[in-house]
Motif scaffolding. Structure first.
Motif, short mmCIF file in Angstrom:
data_model
loop_
_atom_site.label_atom_id
_atom_site.label_comp_id
_atom_site.label_asym_id
_atom_site.label_seq_id
_atom_site.Cartn_x
_atom_site.Cartn_y
_atom_site.Cartn_z
N SER A 19 -12.90 -10.09 5.59
CA SER A 19 -12.10 -11.30 5.81
C SER A 19 -10.71 -10.96 6.35
CB SER A 19 -11.96 -12.08 4.49
OG SER A 19 -11.26 -11.32 3.51
N ALA A 20 -10.24 -9.75 6.13
CA ALA A 20 -8.91 -9.36 6.62
C ALA A 20 -8.84 -9.38 8.13
CB ALA A 20 -8.54 -7.97 6.10
N PHE A 21 -9.98 -9.23 8.82
CA PHE A 21 -9.96 -9.30 10.28
C PHE A 21 -9.47 -10.67 10.75
CE2 PHE A 21 -12.91 -5.69 9.90
CZ PHE A 21 -12.38 -4.83 10.86
N VAL A 22 -9.81 -11.73 10.01
CA VAL A 22 -9.34 -13.07 10.36
C VAL A 22 -7.83 -13.15 10.21
CG1 VAL A 22 -9.44 -15.52 9.77
CG2 VAL A 22 -11.53 -14.15 9.75
N ALA A 23 -7.32 -12.64 9.08
CA ALA A 23 -5.87 -12.67 8.85
C ALA A 23 -5.15 -11.83 9.89
CB ALA A 23 -5.56 -12.17 7.44
N GLN A 24 -5.70 -10.68 10.25
CA GLN A 24 -5.07 -9.84 11.27
C GLN A 24 -5.04 -10.54 12.62
OE1 GLN A 24 -7.50 -6.19 9.58
NE2 GLN A 24 -6.19 -5.46 11.22
N ASN A 25 -6.11 -11.26 12.92
CA ASN A 25 -6.16 -12.00 14.18
C ASN A 25 -5.12 -13.11 14.21
OD1 ASN A 25 -7.37 -14.56 15.66
ND2 ASN A 25 -8.28 -12.78 16.66
N GLN A 26 -4.99 -13.86 13.11
CA GLN A 26 -4.05 -14.97 13.06
C GLN A 26 -2.60 -14.49 13.02
OE1 GLN A 26 -5.55 -17.01 9.58
NE2 GLN A 26 -6.86 -18.35 10.81
N GLY A 27 -2.34 -13.35 12.40
CA GLY A 27 -0.98 -12.85 12.30
C GLY A 27 -0.39 -12.47 13.64
N MET A 28 -1.23 -12.17 14.62
CA MET A 28 -0.75 -11.76 15.93
C MET A 28 -0.07 -12.88 16.71
SD MET A 28 -1.21 -8.54 16.36
CE MET A 28 -0.51 -8.66 14.73
N ALA A 29 -0.21 -14.12 16.23
CA ALA A 29 0.44 -15.24 16.93
C ALA A 29 1.95 -15.21 16.77
CB ALA A 29 -0.12 -16.56 16.39
N ASP A 30 2.47 -14.50 15.76
CA ASP A 30 3.89 -14.56 15.45
C ASP A 30 4.61 -13.22 15.50
OD1 ASP A 30 4.02 -17.47 14.62
OD2 ASP A 30 2.50 -16.75 13.22
N VAL A 31 3.89 -12.11 15.32
CA VAL A 31 4.52 -10.78 15.33
C VAL A 31 3.67 -9.82 16.14
CG1 VAL A 31 5.66 -11.08 13.10
CG2 VAL A 31 3.37 -10.12 13.19
N GLN A 89 -5.24 -2.92 15.42
CA GLN A 89 -4.44 -4.14 15.47
C GLN A 89 -4.14 -4.57 16.89
OE1 GLN A 89 -3.76 -5.66 12.48
NE2 GLN A 89 -3.21 -7.39 13.77
N VAL A 90 -3.86 -3.61 17.77
CA VAL A 90 -3.66 -3.93 19.19
C VAL A 90 -4.92 -4.55 19.77
CG1 VAL A 90 -3.27 -2.95 21.49
CG2 VAL A 90 -1.86 -2.19 19.56
N GLY A 91 -6.08 -3.96 19.46
CA GLY A 91 -7.33 -4.46 20.00
C GLY A 91 -7.68 -5.85 19.52
N ILE A 92 -7.33 -6.17 18.28
CA ILE A 92 -7.67 -7.47 17.71
C ILE A 92 -7.00 -8.61 18.48
CG2 ILE A 92 -7.23 -8.92 15.66
CD1 ILE A 92 -7.98 -6.53 13.95
N GLN A 93 -5.89 -8.31 19.16
CA GLN A 93 -5.23 -9.34 19.97
C GLN A 93 -6.10 -9.81 21.13
OE1 GLN A 93 -0.65 -8.52 20.44
NE2 GLN A 93 -1.73 -6.58 20.65
N PHE A 94 -7.03 -8.95 21.59
CA PHE A 94 -7.76 -9.23 22.83
C PHE A 94 -9.27 -9.30 22.64
CE2 PHE A 94 -4.00 -6.56 23.76
CZ PHE A 94 -3.23 -7.52 24.41
N THR A 95 -9.75 -9.33 21.40
CA THR A 95 -11.17 -9.46 21.16
C THR A 95 -11.40 -10.38 19.99
OG1 THR A 95 -13.24 -8.21 20.88
CG2 THR A 95 -11.36 -7.48 19.57
N SER A 96 -12.65 -10.68 19.70
CA SER A 96 -12.96 -11.60 18.61
C SER A 96 -13.00 -10.85 17.29
CB SER A 96 -14.32 -12.26 18.87
OG SER A 96 -15.36 -11.30 18.77
N VAL A 97 -12.90 -11.62 16.20
CA VAL A 97 -13.00 -11.03 14.86
C VAL A 97 -14.36 -10.38 14.66
CG1 VAL A 97 -13.13 -11.62 12.40
CG2 VAL A 97 -11.28 -12.55 13.81
N THR A 98 -15.41 -11.02 15.15
CA THR A 98 -16.77 -10.48 15.01
C THR A 98 -16.88 -9.13 15.71
OG1 THR A 98 -17.67 -12.71 14.92
CG2 THR A 98 -19.21 -10.94 15.43
N ASN A 99 -16.43 -9.07 16.96
CA ASN A 99 -16.48 -7.80 17.70
C ASN A 99 -15.67 -6.72 16.99
OD1 ASN A 99 -17.80 -9.42 19.55
ND2 ASN A 99 -16.79 -8.49 21.31
N ALA A 100 -14.46 -7.07 16.54
CA ALA A 100 -13.60 -6.08 15.88
C ALA A 100 -14.26 -5.53 14.63
CB ALA A 100 -12.26 -6.71 15.53
#
Length: 305
Positions: A19-31, A89-100
């Motif tokens: 589930s942390a992949f979702v939080a990591q994906n959402q956190g990239m919108a601000d930092v 974390q860099v990669g999560i900005q440009f791919t889906s949570v499922t792929n990551a």
């Protein structure tokens, strides 16, 4: 704690990591990825710190303080963790949570491969088809069948190398030191500080961004880094190592499930085949050595006529 309870606790660890992949994906919108990684790993270090202090005192009373070499080993683990976490974390900005989630799991069969290459440990035959199968699964999952490999997929897949090296080394060094919480706290602190220093040099750092991403940072820092690692250490005192490896690898399934439920992500037929192939290979590399062990035990215990 019974073996069944330990396995349930490990399942909770896998759920938190997935589930942390979702939080990591959402956190990239601000930092930025470096700032996100730095803050969350420092939070994780703070969570484990009380246990690390108690362990430090216990080792002192037992006359077994950590040496300078132990400190360098912890620093090395922190460096590998920094590379793995930042690349992911860099990669999560440009791919889906499922792929990551699934691409990160490449480290599971990669660990015995590196053990053979770097340490001379002979790998079980099942490692080779499992490693090849994971690559094919990642190929299908990332959309490479359409010749469209994403930048984020490459970053996340690349992070599997430092993660695999970290898993390989932490098993050797933490066991020798007999101080899992000190190792955990030290490597978290080093990863957090290195990432934070790099963030101040390479990214815009604003307090408003950290406040906006507070929940994703807190979730991944407290639960994914701090609580989940500690729970893993506790549970693996009572669970079989093979059980633990298989259960923890299910974080990939939880990542896909959370991406489906929380972000509305969907996979096409090829992606589903890739997911199934990668999961089958992860299980293969863990289960096949057990089959041979059970057969040898059966032969030894079967009375001859």
């Amino acid at each position: 704690m019974t073996r069944f309870q330990a396995n349930l606790l490990l399942t909770l660890v896998a759920l938190i990591w997935g589930s942390a992949f979702v939080a990591q994906n959402q956190g990239m919108a601000d930092v930025g990825p470096l700032l996100f990684t730095g803050v969350r790993f420092l939070i994780g270090a703070a969570v484990v710190l009380p246990l690390a202090v108690l362990e430090w005192r216990r080792l002192g009373r037992a006359g077994r303080p950590l040496s300078r070499l132990d400190g360098w080993h912890i620093a090395g683990l922190g460096g590998l963790m920094t590379l793995g976490a930042v690349m992911q974390q860099v990669g999560i900005q440009f791919t889906s949570v499922t792929n990551a989630g699934f691409l990160t799991a490449v480290y599971v069969p990669l660990v015995p491969v590196l053990a053979w290459l770097l340490l001379g440990q002979i790998a079980h035959w099942s490692v080779w088809p499992a490693a090849a199968g994971c690559l094919v699964g990642a190929f299908l999952l990332s959309g490479a069948h359409q010749l469209n490999i994403g930048l984020g997929d490459l970053w996340v897949a690349g992070s599997a190398i430092p993660w695999a090296l970290h898993v390989l080394m932490v098993g050797r060094w933490a066991d020798r030191m007999g101080a899992p919480f000190l190792v955990a706290c030290g490597q978290f602190a080093i990863c957090g500080l290195l990432s934070l220093l790099a963030a101040f040099v390479m990214e815009p750092v604003h307090g408003a961004g950290i406040v906006a991403a507070a929940w994703p940072i807190a979730y991944t820092g407290v639960l994914s880094v701090g609580v989940a690692f500690t729970a893993q250490v506790v549970a693996q005192r009572y669970a079989q190592a093979a059980d633990a490896a298989i259960i923890l690898s299910s974080e990939t399934l939880f990542a896909a499930a959370c991406g489906y439920l929380l972000l509305g992500e969907r996979l096409n037929t090829a992606g589903l085949i890739g997911c199934g192939l990668m999961l089958a290979c992860i299980l293969l590399v863990q289960l096949m050595p057990l089959v041979g062990t059970l057969r040898r035990r059966q032969i030894l215990t079967t009375p001859s006529n």
